[in-house]
Design an enzyme around this catalytic site. Structure first.
Site, PDB file in Angstrom:
ATOM      1  N   HIS A 114      -9.074  19.527-157.629  1.00 46.09           N
ATOM      2  CA  HIS A 114      -8.159  18.473-157.188  1.00 46.09           C
ATOM      3  C   HIS A 114      -7.565  18.740-155.801  1.00 46.09           C
ATOM      4  O   HIS A 114      -6.803  17.919-155.300  1.00 46.09           O
ATOM      5  CB  HIS A 114      -7.027  18.348-158.207  1.00 46.09           C
ATOM      6  CG  HIS A 114      -6.369  19.661-158.459  1.00 46.09           C
ATOM      7  ND1 HIS A 114      -6.885  20.573-159.338  1.00 46.09           N
ATOM      8  CD2 HIS A 114      -5.278  20.228-157.911  1.00 46.09           C
ATOM      9  CE1 HIS A 114      -6.120  21.654-159.332  1.00 46.09           C
ATOM     10  NE2 HIS A 114      -5.150  21.477-158.478  1.00 46.09           N
ATOM     11  N   ASP A 279     -13.384  16.834-159.078  1.00 45.01           N
ATOM     12  CA  ASP A 279     -14.730  17.190-159.523  1.00 45.01           C
ATOM     13  C   ASP A 279     -15.040  16.662-160.926  1.00 45.01           C
ATOM     14  O   ASP A 279     -16.067  17.010-161.511  1.00 45.01           O
ATOM     15  CB  ASP A 279     -14.932  18.707-159.459  1.00 45.01           C
ATOM     16  CG  ASP A 279     -13.991  19.460-160.367  1.00 45.01           C
ATOM     17  OD1 ASP A 279     -12.854  18.991-160.578  1.00 45.01           O
ATOM     18  OD2 ASP A 279     -14.379  20.521-160.891  1.00 45.01           O
ATOM     19  N   LYS A 376     -14.729  21.513-168.947  1.00 40.55           N
ATOM     20  CA  LYS A 376     -13.943  20.389-169.427  1.00 40.55           C
ATOM     21  C   LYS A 376     -14.550  19.118-168.831  1.00 40.55           C
ATOM     22  O   LYS A 376     -15.256  19.182-167.823  1.00 40.55           O
ATOM     23  CB  LYS A 376     -12.470  20.558-169.093  1.00 40.55           C
ATOM     24  CG  LYS A 376     -12.165  20.959-167.689  1.00 40.55           C
ATOM     25  CD  LYS A 376     -10.742  21.533-167.611  1.00 40.55           C
ATOM     26  CE  LYS A 376     -10.473  22.083-166.219  1.00 40.55           C
ATOM     27  NZ  LYS A 376      -9.723  23.323-166.217  1.00 40.55           N
TER      28      LYS A 376
HETATM   29  C1  G1P Z   1      -4.168  26.159-163.939  1.00 42.01           C
HETATM   30  C2  G1P Z   1      -3.938  25.501-165.283  1.00 42.01           C
HETATM   31  C3  G1P Z   1      -4.924  26.047-166.294  1.00 42.01           C
HETATM   32  C4  G1P Z   1      -6.355  25.837-165.781  1.00 42.01           C
HETATM   33  C5  G1P Z   1      -6.487  26.447-164.394  1.00 42.01           C
HETATM   34  C6  G1P Z   1      -7.855  26.203-163.786  1.00 42.01           C
HETATM   35  O1  G1P Z   1      -4.001  27.560-164.053  1.00 42.01           O
HETATM   36  O2  G1P Z   1      -2.608  25.692-165.739  1.00 42.01           O
HETATM   37  O3  G1P Z   1      -4.732  25.413-167.534  1.00 42.01           O
HETATM   38  O4  G1P Z   1      -7.279  26.431-166.636  1.00 42.01           O
HETATM   39  O5  G1P Z   1      -5.497  25.911-163.522  1.00 42.01           O
HETATM   40  O6  G1P Z   1      -8.126  24.839-163.648  1.00 42.01           O
HETATM   41  P1  G1P Z   1      -2.632  28.363-163.722  1.00 42.01           P
HETATM   42  O7  G1P Z   1      -2.213  27.981-162.333  1.00 42.01           O
HETATM   43  O8  G1P Z   1      -1.623  27.903-164.730  1.00 42.01           O
HETATM   44  O9  G1P Z   1      -2.982  29.825-163.865  1.00 42.01           O
HETATM   45 ZN    ZN Z   2     -11.269  19.906-161.616  1.00 38.16          ZN
END
Ligand code: G1P
Ligand code: ZN
Length: 543
Positions: A114, A279, A376
């Protein structure tokens, strides 16, 4: 085939995570930088004779340049074939599917999810293995180690390949096959869901808005919703992929997807709204003037999975990341299937899915998925909702409220405090941990603490142990507060507070989670001394 050898220097200052290496475009544009990383990937995997590489990205700026480089390097490193999405496009879930369907050795996905795109913004690259999932730590560590010692890379002198025309381009012992990036993915969706029921839904008075946020899911949405499901063109917003993502931040949440949110909260709003990220792996689900939290979405998809053809025979199990609410646990209990609580990050789900222990999984951070791929999948989640709405003939709000009435509601919110000094953030965490001995049995307002811990996880498949995954303060009524430091922040530390109040009776709580959680928010601030220790008066982002 000509192989050039270039002296390179290692300039990776950080270990690539399972989301790969993400940096500013300008960093990737340095001479040999991308090549160094790609060679480190190729040196860290065995490339057997006849191997095929899947290649594509989210369409952001620098995607096309990187794809031409990687094709030339694949040729020089012993690949027999590269499957590349037309114009360089492959969403992350579609790439995962292509790797699995065509049994390719692995895939390189070019994306920074994103994060904003453009010459002054971000670019990213990651490697997925033959199961379609992100490379496990063993491989990402090998890539990182290799990137420090590498002194040359292999690149052929092939001319740039036409990646805009579908078809095969053959060279001596090497071929590039340009594939339609959406067909295989749309075919898979047609196998999983009841497309006839959804078509009928779109023929009725039902209305939808889908926002691709100028990113990769635009072409997928057109093929699936318009061409295959007969929805009208005006269901789509921002569905042309732009190299700058329209100057936006394609993060599907109430803050960044505000254009869609405004549509769903205006008079005569459509019945259903959804958005996907850069993505294509994340999703946000909205009803008419109604927001579905990702944790509730996972629970509701699990509870109604029997209505979706692919899951009609039942679920092997479900999994959620630790900070995700326990709503899905209640569904698993009723269905009498296992529910796994894993650390944050998609990689922990992969082992469980490969071992056929779980069918559905999700995270509170707008990621939901199933064993159809190993990433996902944003559009998949949207189709789950459309299939459930078509089968139940109920509105989004009515479905969610009926779910709460049956299972109780895990009122939920995440408060992020971004870019706080690392020392202050560590101080907050240490201060909470210092109270582990005294918190149990304390009565805080209407809540009584039962236990607290720092979450650790032993992978049931490979036995690996992950410690220090976040502090849990559990209350006797099933409510909890989780404190966790982000692993993805880029500036200082990001402290996330996950607030969850279990409310068995739907009549007893306020629809607005911030109101319903007021007391719990206060308790979290007191236990953590957050204001005193960081000087922050309020969170940076609330989701
Ligand atoms: C964040 C999201 C987590 C996700 C990750 C990667 O990680 O909270 O759920 O898997 O991005 O997309 P965080 O910054 O909390 O470590
Ligand atoms: Zn993504």
């Amino acid at each position: 085939m000509h192989v050039l050898v270039n002296k390179t220097q290692p300039f990776f200052d950080q270990k690539p995570g399972t989301s790969g290496l993400r940096k500013k475009v300008k960093v990737f544009q340095q001479p040999h930088y991308l090549e160094n990383f790609v060679q480190s990937i190729f040196d860290s995997v065995d490339i057997p004779d006849g191997a095929t590489l899947t290649l594509g990205g989210d369409g952001r700026f620098y995607n096309r340049v990187a794809i031409q480089t990687i094709i030339k390097m694949a040729a020089a490193n012993g690949f027999a074939r590269v499957l590349v999405g037309q114009s360089g496009i492959l969403s992350t879930p579609a790439a995962s599917h292509i790797i699995r369907k065509y049994k390719t050795l692995g895939g390189i996905i070019l994306s920074a999810s994103h994060n904003p795109a453009g010459p002054n913004e971000d670019f990213g690259i990651k490697y997925n293995t033959a199961n379609g999932g992100p490379a496990p730590e063993k491989i990402t560590e090998a890539i990182f180690a290799r990137s420090k010692t590498i002194s040359q890379y292999n690149i052929s002198s092939l001319a740039d390949v036409d990646i805009d025309t579908i078809g095969e381009i053959s060279f001596d012992g090497f071929a590039v096959q340009v594939i339609n990036p959406v067909t295989d993915y749309a075919d898979l969706m047609a196998q999983l869901f009841d497309f006839n029921a959804i078509k009928t839904l779109f023929k009725s008075s039902f209305s939808m808005k889908f926002d691709a946020m100028h990113a990769v899911t635009g072409p997928y949405a057109k093929e699936v919703f318009i061409n295959r499901l007969g929805a009208s063109e005006n269901c789509l917003m921002n569905c042309e992929v732009s190299e700058t993502f329209g100057g936006g931040h394609p993060d599907p949440n109430l803050t960044y997807a505000h254009e869609l949110v405004e549509e769903l909260y205006k008079a005569n709003a459509p019945d259903f709204g959804a958005a996907s990220d850069g993505d294509g792996d994340r999703n946000m689900i909205l009803g008419k003037k109604f927001f579905v939290t990702p944790s509730d979405s996972l629970a509701i998809i699990a509870a109604n999975a029997n209505l979706i053809p692919a899951y009609g025979l039942g679920l092997a199990g479900v999994a959620r990341s630790m900070p995700t609410s326990g709503a899905v646990d209640r569904v698993a209990k009723k269905l009498n299937i296992p529910c796994y609580e894993t650390p944050t990050g998609w990689k922990f789900f992969g082992n469980l899915m490969d071992a056929n222990k779980v069918t559905l999984c999700g995270e509170e951070s707008f990621g939901t998925g199933s064993n159809h791929v190993r990433e996902k999948d944003g559009l998949w989640a949207v189709l789950c909702w459309l299939n459930i709405i078509a089968a139940k003939q109920m509105s989004v709000e009515a479905i969610v409220k009926a779910h709460w009435a049956e299972y109780g509601r895990n009122v939920y919110s995440r408060h992020d405090y971004e870019a706080i000094p690392t020392e202050a953030a560590n101080g907050v965490m240490a201060h909470i941990k210092a109270q582990f001995g005294t918190l149990p049995n304390q009565v805080l307002g209407k809540y009584t603490v039962s236990t607290c811990d720092d979450f650790s996880y032993t992978d049931p498949i490979d036995g690996s142990v992950s410690t220090g995954q976040g502090i849990r303060i559990l209350f006797t009524c099933g409510s909890r507060i989780v404190f966790r430091l982000s692993g993805t922040g880029t500036e200082g530390a990001t402290l996330r507070i996950y607030l969850e109040a279990f409310e068995p009776n739907i009549a007893h709580h306020h629809l607005d989670a911030q109101v319903a959680l007021r007391e719990m928010i206060q308790i979290a601030l007191e236990i953590s001394e957050l204001k005193q220790r960081t000087g922050r008066e309020k969170p940076t982002v609330i989701t």
